[in-house]
Scaffold this motif. Structure first.
Motif, PDB file in Angstrom:
ATOM      1  N   ALA A 172      -9.517 -31.567  -3.166  1.00 10.78           N
ATOM      2  CA  ALA A 172      -9.701 -30.236  -3.705  1.00 10.78           C
ATOM      3  C   ALA A 172      -8.839 -29.176  -3.059  1.00 10.78           C
ATOM      4  N   LEU A 173      -7.938 -29.462  -2.087  1.00  8.89           N
ATOM      5  CA  LEU A 173      -6.785 -28.608  -2.117  1.00  8.89           C
ATOM      6  C   LEU A 173      -5.474 -28.592  -3.072  1.00  8.89           C
ATOM      7  N   GLY A 174      -5.555 -29.871  -3.987  1.00 14.56           N
ATOM      8  CA  GLY A 174      -4.656 -29.861  -4.828  1.00 14.56           C
ATOM      9  C   GLY A 174      -3.309 -30.901  -4.357  1.00 14.56           C
ATOM     10  N   ILE A 175      -3.932 -31.562  -3.370  1.00 17.71           N
ATOM     11  CA  ILE A 175      -2.828 -32.526  -2.883  1.00 17.71           C
ATOM     12  C   ILE A 175      -3.277 -33.747  -3.663  1.00 17.71           C
ATOM     13  N   ARG A 176      -2.244 -34.476  -4.200  1.00 19.88           N
ATOM     14  CA  ARG A 176      -2.315 -35.713  -4.982  1.00 19.88           C
ATOM     15  C   ARG A 176      -2.520 -36.973  -3.904  1.00 19.88           C
ATOM     16  N   ILE A 177      -3.496 -37.773  -4.076  1.00 21.25           N
ATOM     17  CA  ILE A 177      -3.356 -38.909  -3.479  1.00 21.25           C
ATOM     18  C   ILE A 177      -3.088 -40.457  -4.072  1.00 21.25           C
ATOM     19  N   ALA A 178      -2.117 -41.039  -3.622  1.00 14.46           N
ATOM     20  CA  ALA A 178      -1.747 -42.196  -4.063  1.00 14.46           C
ATOM     21  C   ALA A 178      -2.326 -43.582  -3.391  1.00 14.46           C
ATOM     22  N   LEU A 179      -2.690 -44.715  -3.903  1.00 16.92           N
ATOM     23  CA  LEU A 179      -3.203 -45.730  -3.484  1.00 16.92           C
ATOM     24  C   LEU A 179      -1.985 -46.701  -3.637  1.00 16.92           C
ATOM     25  N   ASP A 180      -1.557 -46.822  -2.116  1.00 18.69           N
ATOM     26  CA  ASP A 180      -0.103 -47.780  -1.772  1.00 18.69           C
ATOM     27  C   ASP A 180      -0.394 -48.957  -1.776  1.00 18.69           C
ATOM     28  N   SER A 188     -11.121 -52.752  -5.108  1.00 25.20           N
ATOM     29  CA  SER A 188     -11.853 -53.141  -6.369  1.00 25.20           C
ATOM     30  C   SER A 188     -11.695 -51.961  -7.312  1.00 25.20           C
ATOM     31  N   LEU A 189     -11.948 -52.166  -8.460  1.00 27.60           N
ATOM     32  CA  LEU A 189     -11.910 -51.146  -9.410  1.00 27.60           C
ATOM     33  C   LEU A 189     -13.074 -50.126  -9.191  1.00 27.60           C
ATOM     34  N   SER A 190     -14.036 -50.436  -8.498  1.00 30.60           N
ATOM     35  CA  SER A 190     -15.201 -49.462  -8.254  1.00 30.60           C
ATOM     36  C   SER A 190     -14.664 -48.523  -7.490  1.00 30.60           C
ATOM     37  N   TYR A 191     -13.724 -48.786  -6.390  1.00 24.94           N
ATOM     38  CA  TYR A 191     -12.992 -47.811  -5.575  1.00 24.94           C
ATOM     39  C   TYR A 191     -12.234 -46.887  -6.184  1.00 24.94           C
ATOM     40  N   ILE A 192     -11.432 -47.290  -6.827  1.00 27.14           N
ATOM     41  CA  ILE A 192     -10.366 -46.724  -7.996  1.00 27.14           C
ATOM     42  C   ILE A 192     -11.141 -45.800  -8.731  1.00 27.14           C
ATOM     43  N   HIS A 193     -12.164 -45.915  -9.073  1.00 30.85           N
ATOM     44  CA  HIS A 193     -13.168 -44.909  -9.952  1.00 30.85           C
ATOM     45  C   HIS A 193     -13.869 -44.046  -8.910  1.00 30.85           C
ATOM     46  N   ARG A 194     -14.260 -44.383  -7.812  1.00 26.39           N
ATOM     47  CA  ARG A 194     -15.084 -43.595  -6.772  1.00 26.39           C
ATOM     48  C   ARG A 194     -14.140 -42.502  -6.261  1.00 26.39           C
ATOM     49  N   ILE A 224      -1.156 -51.983 -14.695  1.00 26.17           N
ATOM     50  CA  ILE A 224      -0.673 -50.505 -15.511  1.00 26.17           C
ATOM     51  C   ILE A 224      -1.704 -50.132 -16.836  1.00 26.17           C
ATOM     52  N   SER A 225      -2.210 -51.262 -17.375  1.00 26.45           N
ATOM     53  CA  SER A 225      -3.240 -50.595 -18.437  1.00 26.45           C
ATOM     54  C   SER A 225      -4.448 -50.282 -17.748  1.00 26.45           C
ATOM     55  N   MET A 226      -4.912 -50.836 -16.946  1.00 22.40           N
ATOM     56  CA  MET A 226      -6.063 -50.515 -15.983  1.00 22.40           C
ATOM     57  C   MET A 226      -5.812 -49.028 -15.568  1.00 22.40           C
ATOM     58  N   ALA A 227      -4.572 -48.646 -14.928  1.00 28.14           N
ATOM     59  CA  ALA A 227      -4.478 -47.394 -14.423  1.00 28.14           C
ATOM     60  C   ALA A 227      -4.205 -46.328 -15.429  1.00 28.14           C
ATOM     61  N   ASN A 228      -3.775 -46.619 -16.695  1.00 32.02           N
ATOM     62  CA  ASN A 228      -3.579 -45.884 -17.776  1.00 32.02           C
ATOM     63  C   ASN A 228      -5.121 -45.253 -18.296  1.00 32.02           C
ATOM     64  N   ALA A 229      -6.219 -46.467 -18.107  1.00 34.50           N
ATOM     65  CA  ALA A 229      -7.394 -46.345 -18.641  1.00 34.50           C
ATOM     66  C   ALA A 229      -7.934 -45.162 -17.736  1.00 34.50           C
ATOM     67  N   PHE A 230      -7.788 -45.292 -16.346  1.00 35.53           N
ATOM     68  CA  PHE A 230      -8.327 -44.468 -15.479  1.00 35.53           C
ATOM     69  C   PHE A 230      -7.817 -43.046 -15.338  1.00 35.53           C
ATOM     70  N   ASP A 231      -6.651 -42.895 -16.173  1.00 34.51           N
ATOM     71  CA  ASP A 231      -5.591 -41.854 -16.211  1.00 34.51           C
ATOM     72  C   ASP A 231      -4.981 -41.435 -14.805  1.00 34.51           C
ATOM     73  N   LEU A 232      -4.559 -42.636 -14.356  1.00 29.43           N
ATOM     74  CA  LEU A 232      -3.920 -42.369 -12.905  1.00 29.43           C
ATOM     75  C   LEU A 232      -2.539 -42.960 -13.501  1.00 29.43           C
ATOM     76  N   LYS A 233      -1.504 -42.311 -12.467  1.00 29.08           N
ATOM     77  CA  LYS A 233       0.222 -42.390 -12.671  1.00 29.08           C
ATOM     78  C   LYS A 233       0.218 -43.918 -11.849  1.00 29.08           C
TER      79      LYS A 233
END
Ligand code: C2E
Ligand code: MG
Ligand code: MG
Ligand code: MG
Length: 276
Positions: A172-180, A188-194, A224-233
């Motif tokens: 909410a502050l505008g800081i981006r969060i990356a999953l390293d 799991s995919l559900s975490y990436i979504h939630r 990469i295609s999963m990430a693109n589907a979720f709009d993730l870099k």
């Protein structure tokens, strides 16, 4: 006799265990003074846009040089810092240094440049983390969008609702969060979504043998295609040659990180090589 042999094996085992405990004890007792003795510093590794190979940011990586132990890698001392209660304080040193550094680099006119900072799961449990980051950004007049935090899949092992709340406040502050280190841990995919991620970083173990492993080629393409589907870099870590870079480009990855493009270097070298 057999008995003597056993005995000797036991002594070897015992001696190496003892050495390990001594090492660990020494590491911990030296680490206790690392901050006041100014033995810790940040190195920065450049991140490049796949589209045009231009610099877009850097990852801050902690370095420790101790007079007795020499250089000790973060993979060795971060777990010790976490287990001995020093991680929170060291984590604030990292955040403060990186945000100060961002301020001075932004004065040089790189407005969209961002710095990614690794955050230990323990730091997310610190009740003043988010307020402190917000105050640091304000004090140094740095935009929240210039900061990214990196967390590993280990955070999912803890109190997930607590983690989700903290990450939502950071987001909410505008800081981006990356999953390293994506793909190596408990995820799991559900975490990436939630969870409010904006970026996934493909672990370098998947990049290392891309040339020879068709399994890894399929995995990286699928991530990469999963990430693109979720709009993730997507950041590809550990790119060491042109073939790996080309693969990532063709698969639709967004950001390169690796020795092929640039190693982590100290602030002066980074400034000279990339900012000025
Ligand atoms: P990480 O966050 O996944 O950082 C990337 C690691 O990969 C870095 O290792 C970097 O030097 C290395 N690397 C980058 N490109 C290449 C390449 O092309 N080839 C190879 N072989 N390696 C490459 P480093 O600096 O030793 O850091 C290791 C880990 O320690 C980090 O992995 C991160 O998990 C942790 N760490 C480092 N700094 C911090 C920090 O300030 N806070 C926390 N909590 N953890 C940190
Ligand atoms: Mg990282
Ligand atoms: Mg990583
Ligand atoms: Mg790692």
């Amino acid at each position: 006799s057999e008995c003597q042999l056993h005995n000797r094996d036991y002594q070897v085992y015992d001696a190496s265990l003892k050495a390990e405990l001594m090492d660990r004890f020494q590491l911990e007792s030296q680490l206790m003074h690392a901050l006041p003795n100014k033995e810790l510093s940040l190195h920065y590794q450049p991140l490049f846009d796949v589209a045009n190979e231009k610099l877009i940011g850097a990852e801050a990586l902690l370095r420790w040089h101790n007079p007795l132990l020499g250089f000790v890698g973060p993979d060795q001392f971060i777990p010790v810092a976490e287990e001995s209660g020093m991680m929170i304080e060291i984590g604030y040193f990292v955040l403060r240094s990186a945000i100060k550094q961002l301020a001075s680099w932004q004065v040089s006119g790189n407005d969209d440049f961002f710095v990614a900072v690794n955050i230990s799961p323990l730091q997310l449990a610190d009740p003043i983390l988010v307020d402190t980051i917000e105050a640091l950004l304000e004090t140094h007049n740095v935009k929240a969008t210039s900061l990214e935090i990196e967390i590993t899949e280990n955070v999912f092992l803890g109190n997930q609702d607590g983690v989700l709340q903290v990450l939502r406040r950071i987001d909410a502050l505008g800081i981006r969060i990356a999953l390293d280190d994506f793909g190596t841990g408990y995820s799991s995919l559900s975490y990436i979504h939630r969870f409010p991620f904006s970026t996934v970083k493909i672990d370098r173990s998947f990049i290392a043998n891309l040339e020879t492993s068709s399994v890894n080629q399929h995995l990286v393409t699928a991530i990469i295609s999963m990430a693109n589907a979720f709009d993730l870099k997507v950041v590809a870590e550990g790119i060491e040659d042109k073939i790996q870079a080309n693969f990532i480009e063709n698969a639709g990855g967004h950001i390169y990180q690796g020795y092929h493009f640039g190693r982590p270097v100290n602030v002066d070298d980074f400034t000279r090589q990339y900012i000025l």
